[in-house]
Scaffold this motif. Sequence first.
Motif, short mmCIF file in Angstrom:
data_model
loop_
_atom_site.label_atom_id
_atom_site.label_comp_id
_atom_site.label_asym_id
_atom_site.label_seq_id
_atom_site.Cartn_x
_atom_site.Cartn_y
_atom_site.Cartn_z
N ASP A 343 66.43 96.09 57.32
CA ASP A 343 65.32 95.18 57.62
C ASP A 343 64.34 95.79 58.60
OD1 ASP A 343 66.45 93.33 55.95
OD2 ASP A 343 67.50 92.24 57.55
N ASP A 344 64.81 96.77 59.39
CA ASP A 344 63.93 97.49 60.33
C ASP A 344 63.28 98.70 59.69
OD1 ASP A 344 64.73 95.67 62.26
OD2 ASP A 344 66.40 96.92 62.93
N ASN A 345 63.39 98.82 58.36
CA ASN A 345 62.79 99.93 57.60
C ASN A 345 63.36 101.29 58.01
OD1 ASN A 345 61.21 98.08 56.27
ND2 ASN A 345 59.41 98.41 57.55
N LEU A 346 64.67 101.31 58.25
CA LEU A 346 65.36 102.56 58.59
C LEU A 346 66.31 102.94 57.45
CD1 LEU A 346 66.25 101.91 62.34
CD2 LEU A 346 64.24 103.09 61.40
N LEU A 347 66.41 104.24 57.19
CA LEU A 347 67.23 104.74 56.09
C LEU A 347 68.70 104.85 56.50
CD1 LEU A 347 65.09 107.64 54.55
CD2 LEU A 347 65.40 105.32 53.67
N ALA A 348 69.57 104.64 55.50
CA ALA A 348 71.00 104.86 55.67
C ALA A 348 71.57 105.38 54.36
CB ALA A 348 71.70 103.58 56.09
N ALA A 349 72.50 106.33 54.44
CA ALA A 349 73.12 106.92 53.25
C ALA A 349 74.57 106.45 53.14
CB ALA A 349 73.07 108.45 53.32
N TRP A 350 75.02 106.21 51.89
CA TRP A 350 76.37 105.71 51.65
C TRP A 350 76.98 106.47 50.47
CZ3 TRP A 350 77.42 101.80 55.16
CH2 TRP A 350 76.30 101.16 55.73
N PRO A 351 78.27 106.83 50.55
CA PRO A 351 78.95 107.41 49.36
C PRO A 351 78.96 106.39 48.22
CG PRO A 351 80.24 107.74 51.37
CD PRO A 351 79.16 106.77 51.73
N ALA A 352 78.57 106.83 47.05
CA ALA A 352 78.47 105.92 45.90
C ALA A 352 79.81 105.85 45.16
CB ALA A 352 77.38 106.39 44.95
N THR A 386 69.40 110.01 57.88
CA THR A 386 69.82 108.70 58.34
C THR A 386 69.04 108.30 59.59
OG1 THR A 386 72.02 109.02 57.41
CG2 THR A 386 71.79 107.33 59.11
N GLY A 387 68.56 107.07 59.62
CA GLY A 387 67.79 106.58 60.76
C GLY A 387 66.31 106.83 60.66
N MET A 388 65.85 107.54 59.62
CA MET A 388 64.42 107.81 59.46
C MET A 388 63.68 106.51 59.16
SD MET A 388 62.49 110.18 56.59
CE MET A 388 63.09 111.72 57.26
N SER A 389 62.52 106.37 59.76
CA SER A 389 61.67 105.19 59.52
C SER A 389 60.82 105.44 58.29
CB SER A 389 60.79 104.92 60.73
OG SER A 389 59.94 103.81 60.49
N VAL A 390 60.78 104.46 57.40
CA VAL A 390 60.03 104.60 56.15
C VAL A 390 59.22 103.35 55.89
CG1 VAL A 390 61.69 106.20 55.09
CG2 VAL A 390 62.00 103.73 54.83
N ASN A 391 58.32 103.47 54.93
CA ASN A 391 57.52 102.34 54.49
C ASN A 391 57.95 102.00 53.06
OD1 ASN A 391 55.51 100.41 54.13
ND2 ASN A 391 54.01 101.93 53.43
N PRO A 392 58.83 101.00 52.87
CA PRO A 392 59.33 100.70 51.53
C PRO A 392 58.29 100.04 50.64
CG PRO A 392 60.18 99.11 53.10
CD PRO A 392 59.41 100.12 53.90
N GLN A 393 58.27 100.46 49.39
CA GLN A 393 57.40 99.86 48.38
C GLN A 393 58.26 99.36 47.24
OE1 GLN A 393 54.26 102.40 47.00
NE2 GLN A 393 53.68 101.04 45.32
N GLN A 394 58.16 98.09 46.94
CA GLN A 394 59.05 97.43 45.98
C GLN A 394 58.74 97.85 44.55
OE1 GLN A 394 61.63 95.38 46.78
NE2 GLN A 394 62.18 95.35 44.60
N GLU A 395 59.81 98.12 43.75
CA GLU A 395 59.71 98.32 42.32
C GLU A 395 60.71 97.38 41.67
OE1 GLU A 395 60.11 102.23 40.91
OE2 GLU A 395 58.43 103.05 42.05
N ASN A 396 60.52 97.11 40.35
CA ASN A 396 61.53 96.30 39.68
C ASN A 396 62.67 97.21 39.25
OD1 ASN A 396 60.79 97.57 37.27
ND2 ASN A 396 59.37 95.94 36.71
N SER A 397 63.71 96.61 38.71
CA SER A 397 64.91 97.35 38.39
C SER A 397 64.72 98.37 37.28
CB SER A 397 66.05 96.38 37.98
OG SER A 397 65.64 95.61 36.86
N ASP A 398 63.64 98.24 36.49
CA ASP A 398 63.36 99.19 35.40
C ASP A 398 62.47 100.32 35.86
OD1 ASP A 398 64.88 97.74 33.60
OD2 ASP A 398 63.17 96.45 33.08
N GLY A 399 62.12 100.30 37.16
CA GLY A 399 61.30 101.38 37.68
C GLY A 399 59.85 101.27 37.34
N GLU A 400 59.36 100.09 36.97
CA GLU A 400 57.95 99.96 36.62
C GLU A 400 57.11 99.68 37.86
OE1 GLU A 400 57.81 96.89 33.72
OE2 GLU A 400 58.75 98.09 32.16
#
Length: 400
Positions: A343-352, A386-400
């Motif tokens: 919610d603070d626009n910070l990145l986090a990585a997780w094992p998939a 991890t922890g990098m600040s970013v500006n998220p831009q929303q896409e739909n689940s199909d990548g459009e």
Amino acid sequence: MNRKLSGGAALVIAGVFVAGVFVYNSARMSSYQASMQQPPAPQATKTPTVAVVTVSPATYRAEVTGSGSVTAQYELTLNSRVSGQVQSVAAAFDAGQWVKAGTALAQLDDSQLKADVESARNALATAQVSYLEEQQSYDQAREEWAISGISDDPLSPLVLREPQLKAAQAEVDSARLTLEAAQRDLDSATIVAPFDAVVVSRSIAPGSYVQAGGELGSLLGAERVDISVPLSASQWAALPAEAELLSDNYPVSLIASDSAGSTDGLKDTAQWTGYVRHTGKHLDTSTRQRSLIASVDQPLTQATPLFPGTFVNVSLKGAEMSGLWQLPASALSQRGEIWTVSDDNLLAAWPAQVKFSDNQHIYVTPVGDQTDGAHVLVQPLSSYSTGMSVNPQQENSDGE
């Protein structure tokens, strides 16, 4: 006099010029040193814009995919049971021909085999006559023994001719088996297809001589083809129970790998529907995977014939799995991670933890604290941390 004044004036002018240059350079050097001692002006940090999808856990039906090579149910080197000269070869006995079970492929000279059958038939008739004669002697001996009034059994079974009758019966049985064997040999002089097959090669020609056990040609069964599909442990876990897989011809979709994704129309025709025939009960020693065996009946009568040797991509529906995220396939990084934005626009990585995948999506176990409505990067880059600040831009689940 004027020349002396002119020379002096020139010296004065030159001295003044040199002094001016010295003073100018000294001032420039002082200014440069002062600027070097001052701290650099702070530069504004640029926040990268990243594409994200918002996902929530849901229930999805797994799709398990694999690939394999089509093999015939039977692969046979056709051999002769008897020796003989080849009298004729059928036109159907040629490479590439499709023959039905029982089709005559070649004929061997059977004159000697016919003679053997008649000789065996004569031997059987002789044995049967001997048996009937012995049967009569046996009946007569028993009748005479009964008339004699002796109550005890005879000292030897030969008296009542029991062993003689059994020997005569054995001769009849042996002669009958000999006749059956001779008849089978005679029948074998006509070479027939043992099952629906495709002729791969022929090794004989009219006039050639074949020894018993000699090679006549090779056939591939055409009644059914099988495809062995190696699957990983995670793919097996995504499939229904084995009892369901092996009941009611569980459907399997196949598509020729060389036509997958084509635009020339092959994709619409080079497809087949098979079924799960059985499941492997051992692990391959090299891949450590267990195989699922899919089959297609009557492959050569399909709208598009399915030939042995075709390499196909295989897919079948798996079990329903709940509580998974559906993500674009590009969301999985090269290191096998997925990246989320807080919610603070910070990145986090997780094992998939990828449960299964299809052509466009991966289905993973949710990660992090906010599993419902989480923001996941569509295409993470190796430069992210991890922890990098970013500006998220929303896409739909199909990548459009």
